[in-house]
Scaffold this motif. Sequence first.
Motif, PDB file in Angstrom:
ATOM      1  N   ASP A 317       0.852  -1.183   0.000  1.00  0.00           N
ATOM      2  CA  ASP A 317       0.000   0.000   0.000  1.00  0.00           C
ATOM      3  C   ASP A 317       0.889   1.235   0.000  1.00  0.00           C
ATOM      4  N   ALA A 318       0.737   2.081  -1.022  1.00  0.00           N
ATOM      5  CA  ALA A 318       1.641   3.220  -1.178  1.00  0.00           C
ATOM      6  C   ALA A 318       1.378   4.320  -0.161  1.00  0.00           C
ATOM      7  N   GLU A 319       0.138   4.436   0.313  1.00  0.00           N
ATOM      8  CA  GLU A 319      -0.179   5.497   1.260  1.00  0.00           C
ATOM      9  C   GLU A 319       0.311   5.157   2.665  1.00  0.00           C
ATOM     10  N   SER A 320       0.055   3.923   3.100  1.00  0.00           N
ATOM     11  CA  SER A 320       0.421   3.542   4.467  1.00  0.00           C
ATOM     12  C   SER A 320       1.791   2.893   4.563  1.00  0.00           C
ATOM     13  N   ALA A 321       2.412   2.599   3.421  1.00  0.00           N
ATOM     14  CA  ALA A 321       3.711   1.922   3.381  1.00  0.00           C
ATOM     15  C   ALA A 321       3.665   0.609   4.164  1.00  0.00           C
ATOM     16  N   THR A 322       2.652  -0.206   3.870  1.00  0.00           N
ATOM     17  CA  THR A 322       2.503  -1.515   4.511  1.00  0.00           C
ATOM     18  C   THR A 322       2.234  -2.571   3.442  1.00  0.00           C
ATOM     19  N   PRO A 323       2.638  -3.817   3.696  1.00  0.00           N
ATOM     20  CA  PRO A 323       2.340  -4.876   2.731  1.00  0.00           C
ATOM     21  C   PRO A 323       0.859  -5.243   2.758  1.00  0.00           C
ATOM     22  N   ARG A 324       0.250  -5.331   1.580  1.00  0.00           N
ATOM     23  CA  ARG A 324      -1.155  -5.736   1.477  1.00  0.00           C
ATOM     24  C   ARG A 324      -1.309  -7.242   1.327  1.00  0.00           C
ATOM     25  N   GLU A 325      -0.517  -7.800   0.425  1.00  0.00           N
ATOM     26  CA  GLU A 325      -0.723  -9.199   0.057  1.00  0.00           C
ATOM     27  C   GLU A 325       0.525  -9.728  -0.635  1.00  0.00           C
ATOM     28  N   THR A 326       0.759 -11.025  -0.503  1.00  0.00           N
ATOM     29  CA  THR A 326       1.853 -11.683  -1.204  1.00  0.00           C
ATOM     30  C   THR A 326       1.288 -12.683  -2.200  1.00  0.00           C
ATOM     31  N   LEU A 327       1.705 -12.573  -3.446  1.00  0.00           N
ATOM     32  CA  LEU A 327       1.273 -13.485  -4.504  1.00  0.00           C
ATOM     33  C   LEU A 327       2.289 -14.600  -4.638  1.00  0.00           C
ATOM     34  N   ARG A 328       1.819 -15.833  -4.480  1.00  0.00           N
ATOM     35  CA  ARG A 328       2.695 -17.006  -4.569  1.00  0.00           C
ATOM     36  C   ARG A 328       2.247 -17.891  -5.720  1.00  0.00           C
ATOM     37  N   GLY A 329       3.186 -18.359  -6.508  1.00  0.00           N
ATOM     38  CA  GLY A 329       2.849 -19.222  -7.634  1.00  0.00           C
ATOM     39  C   GLY A 329       4.074 -19.613  -8.435  1.00  0.00           C
ATOM     40  N   HIS A 330       5.059 -18.735  -8.482  1.00  0.00           N
ATOM     41  CA  HIS A 330       6.318 -19.052  -9.161  1.00  0.00           C
ATOM     42  C   HIS A 330       7.195 -19.913  -8.240  1.00  0.00           C
ATOM     43  N   SER A 331       8.016 -20.754  -8.853  1.00  0.00           N
ATOM     44  CA  SER A 331       8.895 -21.618  -8.069  1.00  0.00           C
ATOM     45  C   SER A 331      10.329 -21.113  -8.044  1.00  0.00           C
ATOM     46  N   SER A 332      10.581 -19.962  -8.663  1.00  0.00           N
ATOM     47  CA  SER A 332      11.905 -19.363  -8.640  1.00  0.00           C
ATOM     48  C   SER A 332      11.741 -17.853  -8.689  1.00  0.00           C
ATOM     49  N   ALA A 333      12.856 -17.136  -8.669  1.00  0.00           N
ATOM     50  CA  ALA A 333      12.830 -15.680  -8.544  1.00  0.00           C
ATOM     51  C   ALA A 333      11.928 -15.022  -9.582  1.00  0.00           C
ATOM     52  N   VAL A 334      11.139 -14.052  -9.131  1.00  0.00           N
ATOM     53  CA  VAL A 334      10.317 -13.246 -10.029  1.00  0.00           C
ATOM     54  C   VAL A 334      11.169 -12.089 -10.526  1.00  0.00           C
ATOM     55  N   GLN A 335      11.203 -11.907 -11.843  1.00  0.00           N
ATOM     56  CA  GLN A 335      12.099 -10.912 -12.428  1.00  0.00           C
ATOM     57  C   GLN A 335      11.445  -9.552 -12.646  1.00  0.00           C
ATOM     58  N   GLN A 336      10.242  -9.547 -13.208  1.00  0.00           N
ATOM     59  CA  GLN A 336       9.644  -8.258 -13.574  1.00  0.00           C
ATOM     60  C   GLN A 336       8.128  -8.371 -13.590  1.00  0.00           C
ATOM     61  N   PRO A 337       7.414  -7.338 -13.121  1.00  0.00           N
ATOM     62  CA  PRO A 337       5.955  -7.288 -13.226  1.00  0.00           C
ATOM     63  C   PRO A 337       5.520  -6.229 -14.234  1.00  0.00           C
ATOM     64  N   VAL A 338       4.275  -6.343 -14.692  1.00  0.00           N
ATOM     65  CA  VAL A 338       3.675  -5.285 -15.506  1.00  0.00           C
ATOM     66  C   VAL A 338       2.165  -5.319 -15.278  1.00  0.00           C
ATOM     67  N   PHE A 339       1.545  -4.132 -15.181  1.00  0.00           N
ATOM     68  CA  PHE A 339       0.110  -4.007 -14.970  1.00  0.00           C
ATOM     69  C   PHE A 339      -0.623  -3.817 -16.286  1.00  0.00           C
ATOM     70  N   ARG A 340      -1.881  -4.288 -16.334  1.00  0.00           N
ATOM     71  CA  ARG A 340      -2.782  -3.822 -17.377  1.00  0.00           C
ATOM     72  C   ARG A 340      -3.104  -2.358 -17.101  1.00  0.00           C
ATOM     73  N   PRO A 341      -3.509  -1.599 -18.132  1.00  0.00           N
ATOM     74  CA  PRO A 341      -3.775  -0.171 -17.928  1.00  0.00           C
ATOM     75  C   PRO A 341      -4.808   0.122 -16.844  1.00  0.00           C
ATOM     76  N   ASP A 342      -5.794  -0.775 -16.647  1.00  0.00           N
ATOM     77  CA  ASP A 342      -6.804  -0.531 -15.616  1.00  0.00           C
ATOM     78  C   ASP A 342      -6.354  -0.962 -14.230  1.00  0.00           C
ATOM     79  N   GLY A 343      -5.179  -1.563 -14.117  1.00  0.00           N
ATOM     80  CA  GLY A 343      -4.641  -1.963 -12.827  1.00  0.00           C
ATOM     81  C   GLY A 343      -5.288  -3.175 -12.206  1.00  0.00           C
ATOM     82  N   LYS A 344      -6.200  -3.829 -12.915  1.00  0.00           N
ATOM     83  CA  LYS A 344      -6.927  -4.958 -12.341  1.00  0.00           C
ATOM     84  C   LYS A 344      -6.200  -6.288 -12.533  1.00  0.00           C
ATOM     85  N   THR A 345      -5.268  -6.334 -13.475  1.00  0.00           N
ATOM     86  CA  THR A 345      -4.529  -7.565 -13.750  1.00  0.00           C
ATOM     87  C   THR A 345      -3.041  -7.262 -13.720  1.00  0.00           C
TER      88      THR A 345
END
Length: 703
Positions: A317-345
Amino acid sequence: GGMLAVLQRGDARDAETAQLAQRLGAQALVEEDLDLSLLLARQAVAIGDTPQTRGYLLASLLRSPKAIRIMHGSDALLWGIALNPDGRTLAVCDFFGKLRFYDARTYAQIGEPLPTDWVESIAYSPDGKTLAYGGDSYVRLIDARTREQLAEARVPGRAARMAFTKDGSELVLLVERSISVRDAATLETVGLPIELEGFRASYIHSYYRPPHFALTPDGRSLVTASDKGELAKWDLQSRRKTRTFEIATGYHALALSPDGLTAAVGIDGGIQLVDVRTGEKRTATAGLTGSPNWLLFSPDGQMVVSANLDGTATLWDAESATPRETLRGHSSAVQQPVFRPDGKTLYTVSDDGTAIAWDLTGNRSVKRPFTFTHDRDFDEAYDRHPGRFSPDGRLIAVGLKEQGIALRGVSDLTPAGAPLLETGGEVKGLAFSPDGRTLAAVTGGGAATIWDLASRSLRHELTFGGGLYVGVGFSPDGMMLATSGNAGVELWDVATGASLGKIAGSTWAGDVAFSADGALVAVAAAAPGVPRAQVWDVAKGSLVATIEGGPGAAGDTLSVALSPDGRMLAVGGYGKVVHLWDIPTRKLVHELDQGGAGAVTLEFSRDGRILAVSGFEPVTSLWDVATGTQIGPSLTAGRRTAMMDLSSDGRRLLMTLANGQGAVWDVDPASWARRACALANRTLTREEWETFLPGRPYEPACR
């Protein structure tokens, strides 16, 4: 003798098949790779559809509840990802020098991979017409639609990071410790480079980690974070620093908020959010392994996502500077993320060779969360909110804080009209009539209201015994309403609101439930120091059965449920064990140890095969009635006391929590099977089949 031998061989084969299915399901839970876990769990159900194998399938899905699709690259590490600004195409680069393209909505690979040299970085132009990528000593531009090369330039080292300016006219390129600006059509150098000090690449877990930069939204400046602990803002026109701030030393991923006012900086174990005007820092940690590989703000600037070395992605959370949630599914290091323009995916790429699409809204997941009322401090007398599905499954009704009922559409969980407010207090029990046209509500203070849903009008206001625990239910023909509380069970004429007398005398009753044919009513009754439940004949007003105690029973009985055929009674109280009784024989059939405190709500599915249980903890458990086996892990949502309801078709479960949060769960095993295959997005290979199912015909359940 021969027939007996045949039967024995058949029994042996059945036992062997059951053991195989059980073994596959158990294997699924320990598999590191999410896709293989899902495929094995799905195959276990195909081989032997039992409560245990269904539970393994649900548990595999709940490993990554927000993952909606896995996109497979190759055995190579996936380094980078970019989304075309139109939101239609994902470009992914891998360690072995291939560019792969995926449809960002269907997740299907588009065409064959584009062979190229080893790729380190990748970016789309703002108009989506050009794709830039670079690696060891080169940078190239290709047409995003045809993949034809448009330009190429040699560079003195690794083209490690790149970004187009806002107007798309220039490409900013990080090569080793130098940032250059190039013409976005020709790749010719524009002006002098920015030479960086205290800026170097790092090798983390044996992998090369180049440093980061971030362009400001107007494209006139950029921000860098050095290993030596300097956050600097540079003017691209003059190539000079305009501001510097002190930050921690070490490797730093870096991102800039959409308004350009906040920099997110990766630090050991978390992130720092730095105001680029004042230098004010807010630190957030979440026990990450090392410093994040990559940081990115959501399009609305309210969230930061970190790509982590341990195979997770953390939402902050950018306002409170606290972790909201952790996404687990990869079995090795995650390299890069990207959002859809609406931020929902969100899309992530990993060293495990996969890209995963994540649903950040939760609306496409097996669990769909929502908030229906404001939270309050814990109060023993009021710490629960009921929720109910309408019989057609299109609406849910939930009790609000202090007063009122809210109606929401099941499809999108948004409000369906204004709340029904005149409930005479905070609602503690709800019931829809069988035809879905009428809604009844009861409060702890003894107010009962009957509502016409078509007109959203109050039909009747009634007064009953009230109490700490109360219940309400319609008879199957919808003509009679039963309320339970301190004055026992009272019956009411729904059409007129007139009292029809009492059942169970004036004994305290914490819950009430009709049988499917309306002939019987079950009551959570009072008995000093002994949990008690009773079953009454409605027409005769006579007692059919009394059930007392049971192993593990403690305190008053709080909840009851009758199976649809009226033969089985579920009884719950303050203890952690729910008892299933056979009414005709008065015999205890199963003891369901839910592991939590109390059973506040109980409900059978319409076919009588499943019993759902919720209590004082924020969980609901599903049980197979025939075997007394729990189906999968407990389902969670919100905090504190949980109440729940099963939809009429048994495919969905509504949870409503005391803190005002809720969730609609997909509890349909057929849907779990479809979800597992869709998420895995592949089939078991023949090699995998031989490993886990040697000697059996190749018949994968997911194709």
